[in-house]
Design a protein around this motif. Structure first.
Motif, short mmCIF file in Angstrom:
data_model
loop_
_atom_site.label_atom_id
_atom_site.label_comp_id
_atom_site.label_asym_id
_atom_site.label_seq_id
_atom_site.Cartn_x
_atom_site.Cartn_y
_atom_site.Cartn_z
N GLU A 1 1.36 10.77 4.21
CA GLU A 1 0.91 10.11 5.45
C GLU A 1 1.65 8.79 5.62
OE1 GLU A 1 0.06 8.87 8.56
OE2 GLU A 1 -1.20 10.67 8.30
N PRO A 2 2.64 8.74 6.54
CA PRO A 2 3.46 7.53 6.70
C PRO A 2 2.65 6.27 7.00
CG PRO A 2 4.44 9.37 7.88
CD PRO A 2 3.09 9.82 7.43
N HIS B 1 0.85 -1.20 0.00
CA HIS B 1 0.00 0.00 0.00
C HIS B 1 0.89 1.24 0.00
CE1 HIS B 1 -3.83 -2.11 1.07
NE2 HIS B 1 -2.98 -2.99 1.58
N THR B 2 0.41 2.32 -0.63
CA THR B 2 1.16 3.58 -0.66
C THR B 2 0.27 4.70 -0.12
OG1 THR B 2 0.41 4.31 -2.85
CG2 THR B 2 2.29 2.79 -2.79
N ASP B 3 0.89 5.88 0.06
CA ASP B 3 0.11 7.06 0.39
C ASP B 3 -0.39 7.69 -0.91
OD1 ASP B 3 2.26 8.43 -0.68
OD2 ASP B 3 3.12 8.96 1.26
N LEU C 1 -6.52 3.42 1.44
CA LEU C 1 -5.78 4.19 2.44
C LEU C 1 -6.24 3.81 3.84
CD1 LEU C 1 -5.88 7.73 0.77
CD2 LEU C 1 -4.02 6.05 0.69
N LEU C 2 -5.28 3.55 4.71
CA LEU C 2 -5.61 3.28 6.11
C LEU C 2 -6.12 4.55 6.79
CD1 LEU C 2 -5.57 1.27 8.49
CD2 LEU C 2 -3.22 2.01 8.93
N VAL C 3 -5.47 5.68 6.46
CA VAL C 3 -5.87 6.99 6.98
C VAL C 3 -6.35 7.82 5.80
CG1 VAL C 3 -5.13 9.04 8.23
CG2 VAL C 3 -4.13 6.81 8.78
N PRO C 4 -7.65 8.09 5.68
CA PRO C 4 -8.15 8.85 4.53
C PRO C 4 -7.49 10.23 4.45
CG PRO C 4 -9.96 7.82 5.71
CD PRO C 4 -8.74 7.65 6.57
#
Length: 226
Positions: free
Chosen positions: A213-214, A157-159, A203-206
Motif C-alpha cells: 500500500e503506497p 512509516h512503512t507498509d 498504518l495510515l491505511v489498515p
C-alpha cells in the motif's frame, strides 16, 4: 561596486539562481499549504478588539429574590450557580470546539501534522530525485519565518510488506535521510528536527500483513510545540 553577499544557509538554489528560501515560500502554493497544516492548532480563537474600542462595563449581578420553594441563601460550602452568558436554564453549556485529527495522518487529535508519500528504492533509504522534489516544498515551509520558531518530529512509516523488525530499521533510516536532506538542502537547524522510525506500527491505511500500500510508505511531520 562590490555587492554584499547573502549567507549561503539562507539561499535555496533554484535553476542555478540563489533565491532566499523564506521569500520563495511566500509565493509557493505547495509550501504555503504545508505552512498552514503545520502551524500550531488553537482552541477558541479570539479576534483582537479595535484599538479605540471601549471596554465593556463589569456586569452587575441582579438582586436576589426569595423564592417560596428555594431558600434565600445557598447551603454552606456551595456557591450560587450562575448560568453561563447566553446559556438557557436547564441546558448544558456548549463545549469549545476541538481540532480533529489532521487529514491523512495518524497524529493525535488537535496536533498540527502532515503526511507526505516519499519515493524510496525498495529496501533502501536513499532519496531519489523524485523524493527530493516531493520534499522540496516541506523544506521551504520549515525554513520560512512562519515555522522558524517551532520544532518538528520526522516520522518514518512503512507498509506491511516484509517482517516488522526490518521495516522498523528501514523506517528509522528513511526518517534520518529526510532529516539530513532538510538540514543540508534547506538550511533547517538540526536542533529543530527529531527523526524517529515507526515501521508498520501506525498504518495510515489498515491492511493485512504483506500488503503493498503506497500510502503507508510515508513520512509524517508533527509540530512538537503544538
Amino acid at each position: 561596486m562590490r555587492r554584499a553577499s547573502l549567507p549561503l544557509a539562507g539561499l535555496l538554489l533554484v535553476s542555478g539562481l540563489g533565491v532566499p528560501a523564506p521569500a520563495l515560500a511566500q509565493r509557493d502554493p505547495a509550501a504555503l499549504e504545508l505552512i498552514e497544516q503545520l502551524r500550531p492548532r488553537t482552541r477558541g480563537i479570539r479576534l483582537p478588539a479595535p484599538a479605540d474600542a471601549t471596554p465593556p462595563a463589569a456586569p452587575v449581578a441582579p438582586a436576589a429574590v426569595p423564592s417560596p420553594d428555594l431558600p434565600a441563601t445557598p447551603s454552606p460550602g456551595f456557591p450560587p450557580q450562575t448560568p453561563a452568558p447566553g446559556a438557557s436554564a436547564g441546558k448544558p453549556e456548549a463545549a469549545p470546539p476541538v481540532a480533529s485529527v489532521a487529514p491523512g495522518t495518524t497524529a493525535p487529535a488537535g496536533v498540527a501534522a502532515v503526511s507526505i508519500t516519499v519515493t524510496f528504492p525498495s529496501g533502501s533509504a536513499m532519496l531519489t530525485p523524485q523524493a527530493e522534489a516531493t520534499l522540496a516544498p516541506l523544506g521551504r515551509a520549515l525554513s520560512s519565518p512562519d515555522l522558524a520558531p517551532y520544532r518538528f518530529r520526522i516520522e518514518g512509516h512503512t507498509d506491511s510488506v516484509g517482517d516488522a523488525t526490518s521495516n522498523q530499521r528501514l523506517s528509522e533510516r528513511r526518517a534520518e535521510a529526510v532529516r539530513g536532506y532538510l538540514v543540508a538542502k534547506h538550511g533547517v537547524a538540526p536542533g529543530r528536527l527529531e527523526a524517529i522510525g515507526l515501521g508498520e506500527t501506525r498504518l495510515l491505511v489498515p491492511t493485512p500483513d504483506g500488503w503493498d500500500e503506497p500510502r503507508n510508505r510515508r513520512v509524517q511531520v508533527i509540530n512538537l510545540d503544538d
